[in-house]
Design a protein around this motif. Structure first.
Motif, PDB file in Angstrom:
ATOM      1  N   ILE A   1       0.774  -5.086  -4.588  1.00 27.13           N
ATOM      2  CA  ILE A   1       1.421  -4.365  -3.484  1.00 27.13           C
ATOM      3  C   ILE A   1       0.562  -3.168  -3.063  1.00 27.13           C
ATOM      4  O   ILE A   1       0.337  -2.935  -1.876  1.00 27.13           O
TER       5      ILE A   1
ATOM      6  N   TYR B   1      -2.516  -4.337  -1.082  1.00 26.89           N
ATOM      7  CA  TYR B   1      -2.238  -4.704   0.311  1.00 26.89           C
ATOM      8  C   TYR B   1      -1.991  -3.472   1.175  1.00 26.89           C
ATOM      9  O   TYR B   1      -2.446  -3.413   2.317  1.00 26.89           O
ATOM     10  N   ARG B   2      -1.307  -2.486   0.631  1.00 26.57           N
ATOM     11  CA  ARG B   2      -1.096  -1.249   1.402  1.00 26.57           C
ATOM     12  C   ARG B   2      -2.410  -0.503   1.617  1.00 26.57           C
ATOM     13  O   ARG B   2      -2.659   0.025   2.693  1.00 26.57           O
TER      14      ARG B   2
ATOM     15  N   ASP C   1      -4.540  -2.341   4.191  1.00 24.94           N
ATOM     16  CA  ASP C   1      -4.034  -2.082   5.547  1.00 24.94           C
ATOM     17  C   ASP C   1      -4.536  -0.742   6.065  1.00 24.94           C
ATOM     18  O   ASP C   1      -4.901  -0.624   7.243  1.00 24.94           O
TER      19      ASP C   1
ATOM     20  N   GLU D   1      -3.832   9.097   4.583  1.00 29.72           N
ATOM     21  CA  GLU D   1      -2.908   8.000   4.295  1.00 29.72           C
ATOM     22  C   GLU D   1      -3.053   7.499   2.856  1.00 29.72           C
ATOM     23  O   GLU D   1      -2.060   7.135   2.222  1.00 29.72           O
TER      24      GLU D   1
ATOM     25  N   LEU E   1      -0.209   7.570   0.076  1.00 31.63           N
ATOM     26  CA  LEU E   1       0.117   6.397  -0.739  1.00 31.63           C
ATOM     27  C   LEU E   1       0.152   6.761  -2.219  1.00 31.63           C
ATOM     28  O   LEU E   1       1.005   6.278  -2.967  1.00 31.63           O
TER      29      LEU E   1
ATOM     30  N   HIS F   1       8.213   0.222  -3.650  1.00 34.21           N
ATOM     31  CA  HIS F   1       8.783  -1.111  -3.610  1.00 34.21           C
ATOM     32  C   HIS F   1      10.114  -1.064  -4.343  1.00 34.21           C
ATOM     33  O   HIS F   1      10.189  -0.574  -5.456  1.00 34.21           O
TER      34      HIS F   1
END
Length: 192
Positions: free
Chosen positions: A54, A57-58, A61, A76, A80, A89
């Protein structure tokens, strides 16, 4: 003159020994991870692998977004890293730290996203543990003690096995050992 040559040879011996220990440990970890086709066992390891996916993937992106400038990508990524577990999640919101996920995600960004690469990222922590143990032993006694300590850590079965399992315990061991070496001793902090 002879004592100077002897100290240079001893210093070279310890550095060559440390490089040899790191090389053998890295090659053996690579070999074992390449030949191990079984999925990770245990819910803890699987939960960390899932969270790592997870996080990857974040992160991908953020990195691949063309509308972000360099500094907005840094912001960013920082956001995160400090994200509340409930926002990360909902199914796996245990509040585990994300730094291990970040290191494995960086490995996956550069080497390709796979279970092998994610588990291979633990080898970095194994190297940090070995080098920190060497410097800790060198600080306590001498370079040969540090080399022997690094060798023992590199072949100690529980540490060697955990260096191939994905989780947070092994990176924590490496970080604590590194902090033991880098932190000032109590006598350095005294005001007397």
């Amino acid at each position: 003159m002879n004592s100077t040559v002897s100290s240079i040879n001893r210093k070279n011996f310890t550095w060559i020994g440390l490089i040899l220990i790191l090389t053998i440990s890295g090659v053996s970890n690579y070999h074992w991870l390449r030949s191990d086709n079984t999925p990770s066992s245990g819910c803890d390891s699987n939960a960390h692998l899932y969270n790592s996916l997870i996080f990857f993937y974040r992160l991908s992106d953020i990195v691949s977004n063309p509308s972000f400038t360099f500094w907005s990508k840094i912001r960013e990524i920082f956001n995160l890293m400090i994200m509340h577990p409930k926002d990360f999640h909902e199914a796996w919101s245990f509040g585990w730290p994300y730094f291990t996920y970040l290191t494995s995600s960086i490995f996956n960004l550069f080497l390709g996203n796979s279970l092998f690469v994610t588990r291979l990222s633990m080898t970095l922590w194994f190297f940090i543990l070995i080098v920190s143990t060497y410097f800790l032993g060198k600080e306590i006694a001498d370079p040969l003690t540090g080399l022997l300590s690094a060798f023992i850590v590199s072949i100690y079965p529980p540490l060697f096995v955990n260096s191939r399992l994905y989780g947070l315990d092994f990176p924590l061991t490496s970080i604590v050992t590194c902090l033991l070496y880098t932190s000032p001793s109590p006598r350095d902090l005294s005001t007397s």
